[in-house]
Design a protein around this motif. Structure first.
Motif, short mmCIF file in Angstrom:
data_model
loop_
_atom_site.label_atom_id
_atom_site.label_comp_id
_atom_site.label_asym_id
_atom_site.label_seq_id
_atom_site.Cartn_x
_atom_site.Cartn_y
_atom_site.Cartn_z
N ARG A 269 34.08 46.85 35.96
CA ARG A 269 34.99 46.18 35.03
C ARG A 269 35.08 47.01 33.75
O ARG A 269 34.06 47.39 33.18
CB ARG A 269 34.52 44.76 34.72
N ILE A 270 36.30 47.28 33.34
CA ILE A 270 36.56 48.09 32.16
C ILE A 270 37.42 47.28 31.21
O ILE A 270 38.45 46.71 31.60
CB ILE A 270 37.27 49.41 32.53
N SER B 265 42.17 46.92 42.88
CA SER B 265 42.04 46.87 41.43
C SER B 265 43.07 45.89 40.87
O SER B 265 44.17 45.76 41.41
CB SER B 265 42.24 48.26 40.81
N PHE B 266 42.69 45.19 39.80
CA PHE B 266 43.61 44.24 39.17
C PHE B 266 43.17 44.02 37.72
O PHE B 266 42.01 44.27 37.37
CB PHE B 266 43.67 42.91 39.93
N TRP B 267 44.09 43.58 36.89
CA TRP B 267 43.82 43.32 35.48
C TRP B 267 43.86 41.82 35.23
O TRP B 267 44.75 41.13 35.69
CB TRP B 267 44.88 44.01 34.62
N ARG B 268 42.82 41.32 34.53
CA ARG B 268 42.76 39.89 34.25
C ARG B 268 41.98 39.67 32.95
O ARG B 268 40.88 40.21 32.78
CB ARG B 268 42.06 39.14 35.39
N ASP B 269 42.55 38.88 32.05
CA ASP B 269 41.88 38.46 30.82
C ASP B 269 41.30 39.63 30.02
O ASP B 269 40.19 39.55 29.49
CB ASP B 269 40.76 37.45 31.13
N GLY B 270 42.06 40.71 29.94
CA GLY B 270 41.63 41.83 29.12
C GLY B 270 40.72 42.83 29.81
O GLY B 270 40.24 43.76 29.16
N TRP B 271 40.48 42.65 31.11
CA TRP B 271 39.58 43.55 31.84
C TRP B 271 40.25 44.08 33.10
O TRP B 271 40.92 43.32 33.82
CB TRP B 271 38.29 42.82 32.25
N LEU B 272 40.07 45.37 33.37
CA LEU B 272 40.43 45.94 34.66
C LEU B 272 39.26 45.73 35.62
O LEU B 272 38.12 46.08 35.30
CB LEU B 272 40.71 47.43 34.52
N HIS B 273 39.54 45.15 36.78
CA HIS B 273 38.52 44.95 37.82
C HIS B 273 38.80 45.94 38.95
O HIS B 273 39.90 45.95 39.51
CB HIS B 273 38.58 43.52 38.37
N ALA B 274 37.81 46.75 39.30
CA ALA B 274 37.95 47.72 40.39
C ALA B 274 36.86 47.46 41.41
O ALA B 274 35.67 47.51 41.08
CB ALA B 274 37.88 49.15 39.86
#
Length: 402
Positions: A343-344, A388-397
């Motif tokens: 998570r980034i 990968s997806f973006w949610r609530d201010g975080w990139l999830h990979a």
């Protein structure tokens, strides 16, 4: 010790700790020394501690230093840690234990003396001095001038490694070793059992200082770099691993920034300054949202109190060096069953504009027209990015075994 009322930004029960690290030659010792002097002149009782085996702290402060802390200016104390001095003064029984074990294995005396220094013990001796200074609560601020990046990572992971070393280095069970050691001490005077106790006590202290270093309210790590390609790459890698181990990096310091005004086209410095401008933009993108502090090139060698003082004033620009400049995780790696998720933090991204691709040990993230490269932990090169997806201010990979 100064009353806490005079140092309002410091925790009540521990000194503030600032650890400076970066690639060799970027000026981390200079930045650490300048920070320590700046804090001391602001009224904080400050210790600056060098952990780099190739000590240059004495050169930066332009004064003689030794293996124990000594006063170098009002409120300012400095020390260059020496492994063998530390072993002889504080860990004599452990040293005798190690020498005896190696002699039993047929190692010559001179080689045994070298081997008696445990793997990573130079870094460990720094942590033990740090633990002592923090436990005695004698300072408001401790500044650690750390070794280059790789050794710093060794230092910060040492407590976990040394527990394994203790469990596997000796061919005896603990009770047997101590029983045999007591008999050996009675007949030969060699304190094997006391050495083992001393070794265990050292590792207990390492565990305590690890907890101190991982407390973001107490300890901040500051990454020092120059605006140069290889330096930036190493700093990215260091930042990834520091985040992986959950250590608090609160800022990036870019040292030796040349002025960009009034550089005529075609001049000797024009190409360098142009490249530097691009690298500075890359640093801002790569380490956002960390604060990036710039240190202008001083136009001369920086050593001694009078040259360090203006450098620190420009570096902190009115802020107290003891402040925590940033205290949020930006990079997280978690195990999920047989997969891993990275998570980034990308707080201002738009989900429609975010994409990610894996190339070896890098995750390349595209946000609109901006591209950022994140260094992955080495083991993830054997895993494949599956989603990968973006949610609530975080990139999830998400990564799965290849």
């Amino acid at each position: 010790m100064l009353p806490r009322a005079d140092a309002p930004n410091l925790p009540d029960d521990a000194p503030r700790i600032l650890l400076f690290t970066g690639k060799g030659g970027v000026g981390k010792t200079t930045c650490a020394a300048a920070t320590a002097l700046h804090a001391a002149r602001a009224g904080y009782k400050t210790l600056v501690l060098s952990s780099d085996p190739a000590h240059s702290l004495a050169d930066a402060l332009d004064c003689d230093l030794g293996p124990e802390a000594r006063t170098v200016a009002p409120n300012l104390y400095a020390q260059e840690v020496d492994l063998y001095y530390s072993m002889r003064k504080y860990w004599g029984s452990m040293r005798e234990l190690m020498l005896t074990v190696f002699r039993w294995q047929g190692v010559e005396q001179v080689a045994a003396e070298e081997l008696a220094a445990l793997p990573g013990m130079n870094e460990g001796s720094v942590l033990l001095w740090l633990e002592q200074a923090a436990r005695e609560d004698d300072y408001d601020l401790i500044v650690v001038d750390s070794a280059p990046t790789g050794e710093t990572l060794t230092l910060l992971t040492l407590p976990q490694v040394t527990r394994w070393w203790l469990a596997n280095a000796f061919p005896f069970q603990k009770w047997a070793f101590k029983s045999v050691g007591f008999g050996v001490r009675k007949t030969t005077g060699i304190p094997l059992d006391k050495g083992y106790d001393e070794l265990e006590a050292i590792f207990d202290k390492l565990e305590r200082v690890r907890a101190l270093l991982s407390d973001r309210a107490v300890t901040s790590i500051r990454l020092v770099m120059n605006p140069e390609k290889m330096v930036i790459q190493e700093a990215r890698r260091a930042y990834t691993y520091l985040q992986l181990y959950d250590y608090g990096v609160d800022s990036v310091i870019v040292n030796r920034v040349l002025p960009t005004d009034d550089i005529p086209d075609g001049s000797f410095f024009h190409r360098y300054v142009t490249a530097q401008r691009d690298y500075l933009e890359e640093i801002e993108r790569s380490f956002a949202p960390l604060p990036v502090l710039r240190v202008p090139h001083q136009g001369a060698e920086v050593f001694g109190m009078e040259r360090l003082a203006p450098l620190a004033e420009g570096l902190y620009d009115g802020r107290a060096p003891t402040d925590v400049f940033f205290d949020e995780p930006t990079y997280v790696v978690e195990e999920r069953d047989d997969t891993y998720e990275v998570r980034i933090r990308l707080p201002f991204a738009d989900t429609a504009t975010v994409s990610a691709q894996q190339f070896g040990d890098e995750l390349v993230v595209q946000v609109a027209n901006q591209r950022r490269n994140y260094t992955l932990p080495n083991f993830l090169r054997y895993y494949t990015l599956t989603r990968s997806f973006w949610r609530d201010g975080w990139l999830h990979a998400r990564f799965a075994a290849a």
